[in-house]
Design a protein around this motif. Structure first.
Motif, mmCIF file in Angstrom:
data_model
loop_
_atom_site.group_PDB
_atom_site.id
_atom_site.type_symbol
_atom_site.label_atom_id
_atom_site.label_comp_id
_atom_site.label_asym_id
_atom_site.label_seq_id
_atom_site.Cartn_x
_atom_site.Cartn_y
_atom_site.Cartn_z
ATOM 1 N N PHE A 263 0.843 -1.188 0.000
ATOM 2 C CA PHE A 263 0.000 0.000 0.000
ATOM 3 C C PHE A 263 0.881 1.241 0.000
ATOM 4 O O PHE A 263 1.766 1.383 0.858
ATOM 5 N N ASP A 264 0.660 2.142 -0.938
ATOM 6 C CA ASP A 264 1.349 3.423 -0.969
ATOM 7 C C ASP A 264 0.326 4.544 -0.872
ATOM 8 O O ASP A 264 -0.708 4.501 -1.555
ATOM 9 N N TYR A 265 0.623 5.537 -0.050
ATOM 10 C CA TYR A 265 -0.283 6.651 0.182
ATOM 11 C C TYR A 265 0.317 7.958 -0.323
ATOM 12 O O TYR A 265 1.478 8.267 -0.046
ATOM 13 N N PHE A 266 -0.494 8.739 -1.028
ATOM 14 C CA PHE A 266 -0.114 10.027 -1.581
ATOM 15 C C PHE A 266 -1.166 11.045 -1.148
ATOM 16 O O PHE A 266 -2.350 10.726 -1.064
ATOM 17 N N LEU A 267 -0.748 12.286 -0.914
ATOM 18 C CA LEU A 267 -1.658 13.288 -0.357
ATOM 19 C C LEU A 267 -1.433 14.645 -1.006
ATOM 20 O O LEU A 267 -0.304 15.015 -1.332
ATOM 21 N N ASP A 268 -2.514 15.388 -1.166
ATOM 22 C CA ASP A 268 -2.429 16.742 -1.693
ATOM 23 C C ASP A 268 -1.461 17.580 -0.860
ATOM 24 O O ASP A 268 -1.452 17.521 0.377
ATOM 25 N N LYS A 269 -0.649 18.380 -1.547
ATOM 26 C CA LYS A 269 0.382 19.168 -0.874
ATOM 27 C C LYS A 269 -0.171 20.089 0.199
ATOM 28 O O LYS A 269 0.506 20.393 1.191
ATOM 29 N N SER A 270 -1.389 20.555 0.026
ATOM 30 C CA SER A 270 -1.959 21.521 0.973
ATOM 31 C C SER A 270 -2.146 20.942 2.365
ATOM 32 O O SER A 270 -2.321 21.693 3.333
ATOM 33 N N LEU A 271 -2.127 19.620 2.491
ATOM 34 C CA LEU A 271 -2.382 18.981 3.784
ATOM 35 C C LEU A 271 -1.155 18.311 4.380
ATOM 36 O O LEU A 271 -1.264 17.606 5.390
ATOM 37 N N LEU A 272 0.008 18.535 3.794
ATOM 38 C CA LEU A 272 1.211 17.852 4.261
ATOM 39 C C LEU A 272 1.562 18.195 5.706
ATOM 40 O O LEU A 272 2.159 17.376 6.417
ATOM 41 N N ASP A 273 1.193 19.380 6.153
ATOM 42 C CA ASP A 273 1.530 19.793 7.514
ATOM 43 C C ASP A 273 0.443 19.461 8.535
ATOM 44 O O ASP A 273 0.625 19.708 9.735
ATOM 45 N N ASP A 274 -0.662 18.910 8.066
ATOM 46 C CA ASP A 274 -1.760 18.586 8.982
ATOM 47 C C ASP A 274 -1.579 17.155 9.498
ATOM 48 O O ASP A 274 -2.187 16.197 8.997
ATOM 49 N N GLN A 275 -0.728 17.012 10.492
ATOM 50 C CA GLN A 275 -0.401 15.687 10.994
ATOM 51 C C GLN A 275 -1.597 14.992 11.644
ATOM 52 O O GLN A 275 -1.705 13.770 11.603
ATOM 53 N N CYS A 276 -2.480 15.754 12.264
ATOM 54 C CA CYS A 276 -3.672 15.133 12.861
ATOM 55 C C CYS A 276 -4.560 14.515 11.788
ATOM 56 O O CYS A 276 -5.077 13.399 11.952
ATOM 57 N N PHE A 277 -4.753 15.230 10.685
ATOM 58 C CA PHE A 277 -5.562 14.707 9.583
ATOM 59 C C PHE A 277 -4.924 13.453 8.993
ATOM 60 O O PHE A 277 -5.608 12.455 8.728
ATOM 61 N N ILE A 278 -3.621 13.488 8.782
ATOM 62 C CA ILE A 278 -2.921 12.333 8.213
ATOM 63 C C ILE A 278 -3.030 11.131 9.140
ATOM 64 O O ILE A 278 -3.368 10.014 8.712
ATOM 65 N N LYS A 279 -2.794 11.340 10.430
ATOM 66 C CA LYS A 279 -2.840 10.246 11.400
ATOM 67 C C LYS A 279 -4.226 9.624 11.466
ATOM 68 O O LYS A 279 -4.371 8.391 11.422
ATOM 69 N N LYS A 280 -5.251 10.463 11.547
ATOM 70 C CA LYS A 280 -6.615 9.919 11.638
ATOM 71 C C LYS A 280 -7.014 9.208 10.348
ATOM 72 O O LYS A 280 -7.666 8.148 10.379
ATOM 73 N N SER A 281 -6.638 9.755 9.201
ATOM 74 C CA SER A 281 -6.946 9.111 7.915
ATOM 75 C C SER A 281 -6.324 7.732 7.830
ATOM 76 O O SER A 281 -6.981 6.749 7.430
ATOM 77 N N LEU A 282 -5.064 7.626 8.211
ATOM 78 C CA LEU A 282 -4.375 6.337 8.127
ATOM 79 C C LEU A 282 -4.926 5.340 9.145
ATOM 80 O O LEU A 282 -5.006 4.139 8.871
ATOM 81 N N GLU A 283 -5.337 5.833 10.299
ATOM 82 C CA GLU A 283 -5.962 4.942 11.280
ATOM 83 C C GLU A 283 -7.277 4.373 10.755
ATOM 84 O O GLU A 283 -7.569 3.178 10.918
ATOM 85 N N ASP A 284 -8.084 5.227 10.139
ATOM 86 C CA ASP A 284 -9.345 4.746 9.561
ATOM 87 C C ASP A 284 -9.091 3.726 8.459
ATOM 88 O O ASP A 284 -9.795 2.707 8.343
ATOM 89 N N SER A 285 -8.106 4.002 7.623
ATOM 90 C CA SER A 285 -7.754 3.074 6.555
ATOM 91 C C SER A 285 -7.258 1.752 7.121
ATOM 92 O O SER A 285 -7.580 0.675 6.615
ATOM 93 N N GLU A 286 -6.470 1.841 8.183
ATOM 94 C CA GLU A 286 -5.935 0.633 8.812
ATOM 95 C C GLU A 286 -7.053 -0.270 9.308
ATOM 96 O O GLU A 286 -6.997 -1.496 9.169
ATOM 97 N N GLN A 287 -8.084 0.337 9.871
ATOM 98 C CA GLN A 287 -9.193 -0.464 10.380
ATOM 99 C C GLN A 287 -9.870 -1.242 9.257
ATOM 100 O O GLN A 287 -10.180 -2.432 9.406
ATOM 101 N N VAL A 288 -10.108 -0.590 8.131
ATOM 102 C CA VAL A 288 -10.734 -1.284 7.008
ATOM 103 C C VAL A 288 -9.821 -2.380 6.473
ATOM 104 O O VAL A 288 -10.276 -3.462 6.100
ATOM 105 N N GLN A 289 -8.522 -2.105 6.445
ATOM 106 C CA GLN A 289 -7.609 -3.125 5.953
ATOM 107 C C GLN A 289 -7.613 -4.370 6.843
ATOM 108 O O GLN A 289 -7.590 -5.499 6.361
ATOM 109 N N ILE A 290 -7.642 -4.158 8.149
ATOM 110 C CA ILE A 290 -7.713 -5.297 9.074
ATOM 111 C C ILE A 290 -8.965 -6.122 8.803
ATOM 112 O O ILE A 290 -8.944 -7.363 8.789
ATOM 113 N N GLU A 291 -10.065 -5.420 8.575
ATOM 114 C CA GLU A 291 -11.320 -6.125 8.277
ATOM 115 C C GLU A 291 -11.217 -6.891 6.965
ATOM 116 O O GLU A 291 -11.704 -8.022 6.853
ATOM 117 N N ASP A 292 -10.586 -6.301 5.955
ATOM 118 C CA ASP A 292 -10.466 -6.973 4.661
ATOM 119 C C ASP A 292 -9.522 -8.166 4.706
ATOM 120 O O ASP A 292 -9.746 -9.177 4.023
#
Length: 409
Positions: free
Chosen positions: A337-366
């Motif tokens: 899995f490779d993740y890419f993000l719009d440049k405007s959000l590169l400094d929003d570490q809270c958004f990145i962390k929460k997004s990846l956590e949500d994705s991780e949960q779905v991956q565990i389920e899959d």
């Protein structure tokens, strides 16, 4: 599988004579070679058990042997993975001169690198002396030195130094460079192919047409480009055949309300639509309206593109993620899995962390779903299944493409 929920490929001269494509299923001739024929016949029967001409609403799925038989996997490596362009990485891995990364597909060890002049190359990752692997992982090198006997190669494949060869006869250093593999890029993706011995560079449009067919325009205009910085990579070893993972991705969101409750609440599954092209299928879905204060990583719509045979590109909100399903054996695969993000959000570490956590949960389920399917496929109680015609057209398209390649061999 819904991509928005995922977290996170004799001596011959390297210059004049290029090898035939390596074949994972190839065996050296021996006295018992004839004994392999029954296995080949068995695999041909497995291929023939799926009829691609039967309409979707009447069709049965491929037999379970497609997902469990080791000989069948060897045929897939030869007839599917060693034909045409295969995605193996992304351009951020070889962004700078002297960057490199390695990989394995079937029995082929490869290295992709950018030389000091910035030119992209791919080679068989095998020393021409006694076959040691040259490089491992990824990183930055000015040359590749064999860890076994010190033979050294430039990142353009040239043999720079062969140690302790005084007295050797009939040896021309120019004949012992690294064996090249065809390499190209499309958008942010690095592609290689084993069945093309030409030496000319491939232009972007040509590669796109060969790899994506008539879907290249659609994908090229939907945010799949080189402007999104790479955020992270995660890899999983999953106890299932690689096609089980792909099938799960291609069921048109069928499993989402049953397996991914949180994800389902953020999507309008009734808006799901599927488009099929020559070697690509595209699934699209609109997101549920978000409240002003809600965490929203999905945006207003999502696009999930499956590029035959094993690469998935997912674009939603500010994110793009890719999934590469690499066969390890008949009942195990590695999914990258490779993740890419719009440049405007590169400094929003809270958004990145929460997004990846949500994705991780779905991956565990899959992963749990896919491993459960694999165990069921190995049960004597199961042989073939049916398709849900209103949603599983992309899966049927995938199986038909597989049958076409397998039948040619």
């Amino acid at each position: 599988m819904m991509a928005t929920g995922r977290s996170l490929a004799g001596v011959y001269s390297a210059r004049a004579t290029r090898p035939m494509p390596l074949r994972a299923g190839a065996r050296a001739p021996c006295a018992g070679a004839a004994a392999a024929e029954p296995a080949a016949e068995h695999v041909r029967r497995l291929v023939a058990e799926f009829d691609p001409a039967v309409p979707l609403d009447s069709a049965v799925t491929p037999p379970s042997g497609w997902y469990t038989d080791p000989d069948f996997l060897q045929l897939e490596i030869d007839s599917v993975f060693f034909r045409g362009w295969q995605a193996v990485g992304h351009i951020w891995q070889v962004k700078n001169p002297n960057d490199f990364f390695t990989g394995r597909l079937g029995n082929v060890e490869f290295v992709v690198c950018r030389d000091a002049n910035g030119k992209l190359h791919a080679f068989h990752n095998v020393c021409r002396h006694h076959a040691s692997l040259l490089a491992c992982g990824s990183g930055h090198k000015t040359c590749f030195q064999c860890p076994y006997h010190g033979w050294t190669y430039g990142l353009d494949g040239t043999l720079l130094k062969a140690t302790r060869i005084s007295g050797i006869k009939n040896f021309n250093k120019n004949d012992f460079g690294l064996i090249p593999i065809k390499v190209a890029t499309w958008g942010p993706f690095v592609l290689i192919r084993f069945d093309d011995e030409s030496t000319e560079d491939n232009v972007y449009d040509t590669v796109g047409n060969e790899w994506l067919g008539s879907a290249s325009d659609l994908l090229g205009t939907n945010g799949i480009d080189t402007s999104l910085p790479h955020i992270c990579r995660r890899e999983y070893i999953i106890n299932c055949n690689w096609k089980v993972f792909c099938d799960n991705y291609l069921d048109g969101g069928y499993h989402v309300p049953y397996a991914h409750g949180d994800l389902a609440s953020g999507l309008q599954l009734q808006s799901y639509e599927t488009l099929t092209y020559e070697r690509v299928s595209v699934q699209r879905c609109e997101s549920a309206p978000a409240e002003p204060d809600d965490f929203d990583r999905l945006g207003t719509k999502a696009l999930y593109a499956f590029v035959y045979p094993n690469f998935m590109i997912n674009r939603y909100g500010p994110w793009m993620d890719t999934n590469l399903a690499v066969p390890l054996d008949s009942t195990r695969c590695k999914v990258v899995f490779d993740y890419f993000l719009d440049k405007s959000l590169l400094d929003d570490q809270c958004f990145i962390k929460k997004s990846l956590e949500d994705s991780e949960q779905v991956q565990i389920e899959d992963i749990a779903l896919c491993e459960g399917v694999q165990r069921g496929l190995e049960s004597p109680a199961y042989s073939v299944g049916r398709y849900a015609p209103s949603v599983e057209m992309a899966m049927h398209h995938f199986h038909r493409l597989m049958h076409a390649n397998l039948s040619e061999y």
